[in-house]
Design an enzyme around this catalytic site. Structure first.
Site, short mmCIF file in Angstrom:
data_model
loop_
_atom_site.label_atom_id
_atom_site.label_comp_id
_atom_site.label_asym_id
_atom_site.label_seq_id
_atom_site.Cartn_x
_atom_site.Cartn_y
_atom_site.Cartn_z
N SER A 49 0.86 -1.19 0.00
CA SER A 49 0.00 0.00 0.00
C SER A 49 0.89 1.24 0.00
CB SER A 49 -0.88 0.00 1.26
OG SER A 49 -0.06 0.15 2.40
N ASP A 81 -0.88 -1.48 -4.24
CA ASP A 81 -2.26 -1.62 -3.77
C ASP A 81 -2.83 -0.23 -3.47
OD1 ASP A 81 -4.52 -2.96 -2.77
OD2 ASP A 81 -3.68 -3.15 -0.75
N HIS A 82 -4.03 0.04 -3.95
CA HIS A 82 -4.72 1.33 -3.69
C HIS A 82 -3.85 2.56 -3.96
CE1 HIS A 82 -8.38 -0.41 -2.04
NE2 HIS A 82 -7.63 -1.25 -1.34
N ASP A 103 -6.75 3.64 -7.69
CA ASP A 103 -8.02 3.60 -6.96
C ASP A 103 -8.74 4.94 -7.08
OD1 ASP A 103 -10.14 3.41 -5.30
OD2 ASP A 103 -9.02 2.80 -3.51
N GLU A 133 -10.69 0.25 -9.53
CA GLU A 133 -11.78 -0.13 -8.62
C GLU A 133 -13.03 0.67 -8.94
OE1 GLU A 133 -10.79 -0.81 -4.53
OE2 GLU A 133 -12.73 -0.11 -3.82
N HIS A 179 -12.46 -3.63 4.43
CA HIS A 179 -11.08 -3.79 4.92
C HIS A 179 -11.07 -3.94 6.43
CE1 HIS A 179 -9.87 -1.54 1.09
NE2 HIS A 179 -9.23 -2.69 1.03
N GLY A 180 -10.12 -4.69 6.95
CA GLY A 180 -9.93 -4.79 8.41
C GLY A 180 -10.70 -5.94 9.02
N ASN A 229 -7.31 -10.16 -2.11
CA ASN A 229 -6.40 -9.39 -1.26
C ASN A 229 -6.50 -9.80 0.20
OD1 ASN A 229 -5.94 -7.93 -3.56
ND2 ASN A 229 -6.39 -5.94 -2.66
N ASP A 231 -4.62 -8.98 3.91
CA ASP A 231 -3.67 -8.23 4.73
C ASP A 231 -3.92 -8.53 6.22
OD1 ASP A 231 -1.84 -6.50 5.78
OD2 ASP A 231 -2.80 -4.68 5.09
N1 PH4 Z 1 -6.07 -4.27 1.08
C1 PH4 Z 1 -5.07 -3.98 2.08
C2 PH4 Z 1 -4.96 -2.49 2.40
C3 PH4 Z 1 -3.89 -2.17 3.43
O1 PH4 Z 1 -2.85 1.34 4.26
P1 PH4 Z 1 -2.78 -0.12 4.62
O2 PH4 Z 1 -1.41 -0.69 4.46
O3 PH4 Z 1 -3.40 -0.43 5.95
O4 PH4 Z 1 -3.71 -0.78 3.49
O5 PH4 Z 1 -6.12 -3.53 -0.04
C4 PH4 Z 1 -7.02 -5.29 1.19
O6 PH4 Z 1 -7.95 -5.38 0.40
C5 PH4 Z 1 -6.85 -6.30 2.31
O7 PH4 Z 1 -8.02 -6.46 3.05
P2 PH4 Z 1 -7.99 -7.19 4.51
O8 PH4 Z 1 -7.43 -6.21 5.46
O9 PH4 Z 1 -9.41 -7.52 4.77
O10 PH4 Z 1 -7.15 -8.38 4.37
ZN ZN Z 2 -8.05 -3.11 -0.57
#
Ligand code: PH4
Ligand code: ZN
Length: 283
Positions: A49, A81-82, A103, A133, A179-180, A229, A231
């Site tokens: 990201s 990413d984004h 994005d 997106e 996300h999260g 994705n 994270d």
């Molecule tokens: N992402 C991850 C985005 C992470 O700014 P940052 O480093 O916190 O951004 O694009 C996802 O789609 C992952 O989703 P998840 O958190 O549900 O796995």
């Molecule tokens: Zn994402």
């Protein structure tokens, strides 16, 4: 070997499986993902990201991922990413990323098309793939009504217009993920996914896939999701691994010994995702 995002995703689209796109912020996360990909014989997308680039530095990321990809016997793509700013995206292209995401999902449709086209023109001239997106992902903390949530999901007709007017390589769509960490169980709009996939017939991307139940992921892959994705689930594995050492061996002060279990935990998570997504054995 280092490849483009398009090389990985066109094959996944043609053969009907999804490839994991895992976010990295440091060396241990990268090593865990690459080792998992090697053991699973899976193609893999390593993504960063804008926040990760700010944290680690684009020169460190490029150097680490290039070493990992050159040593790897499976296909590896390096993806932004984004991406939201022109400067970051161009900097990633100049630094050897093989795929970038623009994005523009927070813009109205016409503006999203315009900013996406601006990036595609440059990226494609450099042989770099582009993900865009359409629709808005919820934040897990969002306190919004069901109607409002629905309105943010990707509209099939808009998706057709978007792809026709941009020629983007892959499209991230909003079908109910966020996300999260989820508070409740996410409800995915499979009918919408099915309609969009049939209309577009191209690689489709799912963001915010951590914490989505396995059967929902399987169904999403069967209906045409090709990039997933992850994270948060890796962050949790990393932190739990570190915590286990801090709690069980409070006298430990060697960072290598503090981080080793974290790496193993992350590797387990990534391998399980690869098996679930259907990309194991596809390298
Ligand atoms: N992402 C991850 C985005 C992470 O700014 P940052 O480093 O916190 O951004 O694009 C996802 O789609 C992952 O989703 P998840 O958190 O549900 O796995
Ligand atoms: Zn994402």
């Amino acid at each position: 070997m280092l490849v483009t995002g398009k090389q990985i995703l066109d094959k996944a689209h043609k053969e009907g499986y999804a490839v994991g796109a895992f976010n990295i912020n440091n060396m241990e996360i990268l090593q865990a993902i690459i080792e998992a990909a090697e053991e699973e014989r899976s193609p893999v997308i390593i993504q960063t990201s804008e926040g990760a680039i700010k944290y680690a530095g684009i020169d460190y990321i490029k150097a680490m991922v290039y070493v990992a990809a050159q040593k790897a016997s499976v296909p590896v793509a390096l993806h932004l990413d984004h991406g939201t700013t022109y400067e970051t995206i161009i900097s990633c292209i100049r630094n050897g990323y093989t795929s970038v995401m623009i994005d523009g999902s927070h813009h109205p449709l016409e503006e999203n098309i315009a900013v996406t086209n601006e990036i595609i023109k440059i990226a494609h001239a450099c042989g770099v793939s582009v993900e865009a997106e359409l629709g808005r992902l919820g934040g897990v903390e969002d306190n919004i009504s069901v109607d409002e949530k629905d309105a943010r999901l990707t509209h099939p007709d808009e998706a057709v217009k978007f792809v026709k007017e941009t020629g983007v390589d892959s499209l991230a769509i909003a079908i109910g993920t966020a996300h999260g960490k989820y508070k409740g169980e996410p409800k995915l709009d499979f009918e919408r996914l099915d309609t969009i996939k049939k209309l577009l017939n191209m690689p489709i991307v799912l963001h915010g896939a951590s914490g989505v139940p396995e059967d929902a992921i399987k169904k999403a892959v069967s209906l045409g999701i090709n990039k997933i994705n992850i994270d948060t689930d890796i962050r949790i594995a990393f932190t739990e691994g570190v915590k286990s050492v801090i709690v069980n061996k409070p006298e430990e002060y060697d960072p290598r010994k503090v981080l080793a279990p974290a790496k193993e935990e992350m590797k387990k998570v990534v391998k399980a995702k690869m098996q679930l997504f259907g990309c194991s054995g596809r390298a």
